[in-house]
Design a protein around this motif. Structure first.
Motif, PDB file in Angstrom:
ATOM      1  N   ASP A 171      -3.604  -3.038   1.963  1.00 28.16           N
ATOM      2  CA  ASP A 171      -4.512  -1.281   1.992  1.00 28.16           C
ATOM      3  C   ASP A 171      -3.612  -0.794   1.740  1.00 28.16           C
ATOM      4  OD1 ASP A 171      -5.310   1.151   2.599  1.00 28.16           O
ATOM      5  OD2 ASP A 171      -6.081   0.493   4.801  1.00 28.16           O
ATOM      6  N   HIS A 172      -3.655  -0.147   0.379  1.00 23.70           N
ATOM      7  CA  HIS A 172      -2.304   1.234   0.211  1.00 23.70           C
ATOM      8  C   HIS A 172      -2.290   2.555   1.173  1.00 23.70           C
ATOM      9  CE1 HIS A 172      -0.579  -1.408  -3.339  1.00 23.70           C
ATOM     10  NE2 HIS A 172      -2.339  -1.830  -3.769  1.00 23.70           N
ATOM     11  N   ARG A 173      -3.141   3.056   1.332  1.00 22.41           N
ATOM     12  CA  ARG A 173      -3.010   3.729   2.311  1.00 22.41           C
ATOM     13  C   ARG A 173      -2.349   4.327   3.009  1.00 22.41           C
ATOM     14  NH1 ARG A 173      -9.255   4.291   4.507  1.00 22.41           N
ATOM     15  NH2 ARG A 173      -8.564   1.901   4.887  1.00 22.41           N
ATOM     16  N   PHE A 174      -1.360   2.808   4.109  1.00 20.43           N
ATOM     17  CA  PHE A 174      -0.150   2.910   4.308  1.00 20.43           C
ATOM     18  C   PHE A 174       0.892   3.535   3.677  1.00 20.43           C
ATOM     19  CE2 PHE A 174      -3.017  -0.065   6.361  1.00 20.43           C
ATOM     20  CZ  PHE A 174      -2.595   0.391   7.916  1.00 20.43           C
ATOM     21  N   GLU A 175       0.594   2.702   2.204  1.00 25.92           N
ATOM     22  CA  GLU A 175       2.299   3.796   1.713  1.00 25.92           C
ATOM     23  C   GLU A 175       1.782   5.132   1.477  1.00 25.92           C
ATOM     24  OE1 GLU A 175       2.766   1.225  -1.993  1.00 25.92           O
ATOM     25  OE2 GLU A 175       2.634  -0.712  -0.836  1.00 25.92           O
ATOM     26  N   GLU A 176       0.515   5.504   1.262  1.00 26.65           N
ATOM     27  CA  GLU A 176       0.252   6.779   0.915  1.00 26.65           C
ATOM     28  C   GLU A 176       0.381   7.874   2.181  1.00 26.65           C
ATOM     29  OE1 GLU A 176      -3.548   7.611   0.044  1.00 26.65           O
ATOM     30  OE2 GLU A 176      -3.759   6.137  -2.179  1.00 26.65           O
ATOM     31  N   VAL A 177       0.430   7.704   3.212  1.00 28.67           N
ATOM     32  CA  VAL A 177       0.550   7.707   4.392  1.00 28.67           C
ATOM     33  C   VAL A 177       2.363   7.748   4.593  1.00 28.67           C
ATOM     34  CG1 VAL A 177       0.910   7.597   7.002  1.00 28.67           C
ATOM     35  CG2 VAL A 177      -0.959   7.214   5.524  1.00 28.67           C
ATOM     36  N   GLY A 182       7.692  11.879   3.606  1.00 26.42           N
ATOM     37  CA  GLY A 182       9.200  11.979   2.572  1.00 26.42           C
ATOM     38  C   GLY A 182       9.701  10.637   2.637  1.00 26.42           C
ATOM     39  N   ALA A 183       8.470  10.137   2.616  1.00 29.86           N
ATOM     40  CA  ALA A 183       9.176   8.129   2.342  1.00 29.86           C
ATOM     41  C   ALA A 183       9.775   8.349   1.023  1.00 29.86           C
ATOM     42  CB  ALA A 183       8.888   7.038   3.089  1.00 29.86           C
ATOM     43  N   THR A 184      10.932   7.723   0.736  1.00 26.88           N
ATOM     44  CA  THR A 184      11.334   7.188  -1.045  1.00 26.88           C
ATOM     45  C   THR A 184      10.812   5.897  -0.719  1.00 26.88           C
ATOM     46  OG1 THR A 184      12.734   6.202  -0.690  1.00 26.88           O
ATOM     47  CG2 THR A 184      12.953   8.319  -0.614  1.00 26.88           C
ATOM     48  N   THR A 185      10.371   5.489  -2.377  1.00 27.10           N
ATOM     49  CA  THR A 185       9.887   4.818  -2.773  1.00 27.10           C
ATOM     50  C   THR A 185      10.141   3.307  -2.460  1.00 27.10           C
ATOM     51  OG1 THR A 185       9.769   5.733  -5.189  1.00 27.10           O
ATOM     52  CG2 THR A 185       8.924   3.777  -4.604  1.00 27.10           C
ATOM     53  N   SER A 186      11.070   3.692  -2.352  1.00 22.18           N
ATOM     54  CA  SER A 186      12.413   1.957  -1.633  1.00 22.18           C
ATOM     55  C   SER A 186      12.200   2.191  -0.242  1.00 22.18           C
ATOM     56  CB  SER A 186      13.732   2.680  -2.193  1.00 22.18           C
ATOM     57  OG  SER A 186      14.212   3.499  -1.632  1.00 22.18           O
ATOM     58  N   GLN A 187      12.041   3.363   0.340  1.00 17.98           N
ATOM     59  CA  GLN A 187      12.005   3.061   1.626  1.00 17.98           C
ATOM     60  C   GLN A 187      10.529   2.655   1.959  1.00 17.98           C
ATOM     61  OE1 GLN A 187      13.059   7.324   2.846  1.00 17.98           O
ATOM     62  NE2 GLN A 187      15.337   6.649   4.007  1.00 17.98           N
ATOM     63  N   THR A 188       9.553   3.610   1.265  1.00 18.75           N
ATOM     64  CA  THR A 188       8.171   2.878   1.775  1.00 18.75           C
ATOM     65  C   THR A 188       8.311   0.664   0.970  1.00 18.75           C
ATOM     66  OG1 THR A 188       7.466   4.621   0.923  1.00 18.75           O
ATOM     67  CG2 THR A 188       6.005   3.271   0.788  1.00 18.75           C
ATOM     68  N   ALA A 189       8.975   0.877   0.512  1.00 17.05           N
ATOM     69  CA  ALA A 189       8.839  -0.640   0.157  1.00 17.05           C
ATOM     70  C   ALA A 189       9.254  -1.429   1.201  1.00 17.05           C
ATOM     71  CB  ALA A 189       9.528  -1.186  -1.274  1.00 17.05           C
ATOM     72  N   ARG A 190      10.385  -0.760   1.902  1.00 15.72           N
ATOM     73  CA  ARG A 190      11.285  -1.817   3.056  1.00 15.72           C
ATOM     74  C   ARG A 190      11.091  -1.261   3.978  1.00 15.72           C
ATOM     75  NH1 ARG A 190      15.261   0.021   1.600  1.00 15.72           N
ATOM     76  NH2 ARG A 190      15.672   2.189   3.339  1.00 15.72           N
ATOM     77  N   HIS A 191       9.944  -0.403   4.304  1.00 15.28           N
ATOM     78  CA  HIS A 191       9.904   0.107   5.390  1.00 15.28           C
ATOM     79  C   HIS A 191       7.908  -0.635   5.692  1.00 15.28           C
ATOM     80  CE1 HIS A 191      13.408   0.798   7.543  1.00 15.28           C
ATOM     81  NE2 HIS A 191      13.530   1.665   6.202  1.00 15.28           N
ATOM     82  N   VAL A 192       7.293  -1.020   4.867  1.00 16.55           N
ATOM     83  CA  VAL A 192       5.990  -1.285   4.478  1.00 16.55           C
ATOM     84  C   VAL A 192       4.857  -1.887   4.311  1.00 16.55           C
ATOM     85  CG1 VAL A 192       3.797   0.678   4.677  1.00 16.55           C
ATOM     86  CG2 VAL A 192       5.752   2.207   4.833  1.00 16.55           C
TER      87      VAL A 192
END
Length: 275
Positions: A171-177, A182-192
């Motif tokens: 579910d990509h909605r977690f990344e959209e949230v 304010g999360a960056t692309t790298s933070q989203t990939a690492r934490h989500v």
């Protein structure tokens, strides 16, 4: 009023006439199906002498396991471990990238990527090894690196399939949230993304590790006899007569570590699901 049939409850569907849960019975049958072939191997590994038509060995000995406590066996185990880890480290991220490409590309290019990822399954290992061996020799590739590269190609369909299955329900909605907060692309990939795909990553790593750990043909031909692994020791022992005990002990030495790794990967996940 026409009577309607009510669906059976979950407890009724999942229990046998005696009241035993069907899931438990099927699980025990599956475990028995997997472990039953290991019984003769276990007996042969401790059999001092075993002649037909005796059902059990007439004497027992640990000579087969003592033969494993040698420098060659330790070096072979270390080589197998490094080979499995090298293949897993190489094939796991490649499988992830291939699954991402197959998912994000349009229909036709995505199908082509999937075909390329699954192509190693359709190629006989011997033909693949003989075709690549000439190129590796001309490039003066070190034996260990050559074996890892070829086995990574062999493991790629398994790792890509694991990630492809996980991404199908992702579910990509977690990344959209996360991005909206304010999360960056790298933070989203690492934490989500990485935590959500941790299970698929562990399964892909395990399958790729098995490809490198238990390989014989590729290690023998690409390695040119310079790499000594546990499967090669097993093949050497099995080719001679009178080495049944050593062959069984080597077989257990190859089987047990992947089972321990599998338990280490699956038991924490099942415990978390219960919680």
């Amino acid at each position: 009023m026409i009577p309607t049939l009510q669906p059976a409850s979950a407890s009724m569907r999942r229990t046998l006439p005696g009241g035993t849960p069907m899931r438990m019975v099927l699980g025990l049958l599956l475990v028995g199906w997997i472990l039953l072939p290991l019984v003769p191997v276990l007996l042969w590994s401790v059999a001092g002498s075993w002649f037909a038509p005796a059902v059990l060995p007439s004497s027992y000995s640990l000579q087969g396991f003592s033969a494993l406590a040698t420098a060659d066996a330790a070096r072979a185990a270390a080589s197998s471990l490094c080979l499995g880890a090298g293949v897993a480290v190489t094939a796991t991220p490649l499988g992830y990238l291939g699954a991402i490409a197959a998912r994000e590309l349009p229909a036709l290019p995505g199908r082509v990527v999937e075909l390329v990822l699954l192509a190693p399954l359709a190629i006989p290992p011997f033909a693949l090894v003989m075709g690549v061996n000439v190129a590796l020799l001309r490039l003066s590739t070190p034996p260990f690196a050559g074996v890892v590269l070829v086995l990574a190609v062999t493991a790629l369909p398994y790792t890509a399939f694991m990630f492809r299955s996980a991404l199908a329900t992702y579910d990509h909605r977690f990344e959209e949230v996360a991005r909206s907060l304010g999360a960056t692309t790298s933070q989203t990939a690492r934490h989500v993304r990485l935590p959500l795909l941790a299970g698929a990553t562990a399964r892909a790593f395990f399958l790729a590790f098995l490809v490198g750990w238990g390989d014989y043909i590729t290690t023998l031909l690409i390695g040119g006899g310079q790499l000594l692994t546990l499967p090669m020791l097993l093949g050497s022992a099995a080719s001679a007569t009178g080495n049944e005990q050593l062959t069984a002990a080597l077989s257990l030495a190859i089987i047990v570590p992947p089972l321990v790794l599998l338990a280490a990967l699956t038991l924490p996940a099942s415990r978390n699901r219960r919680k």
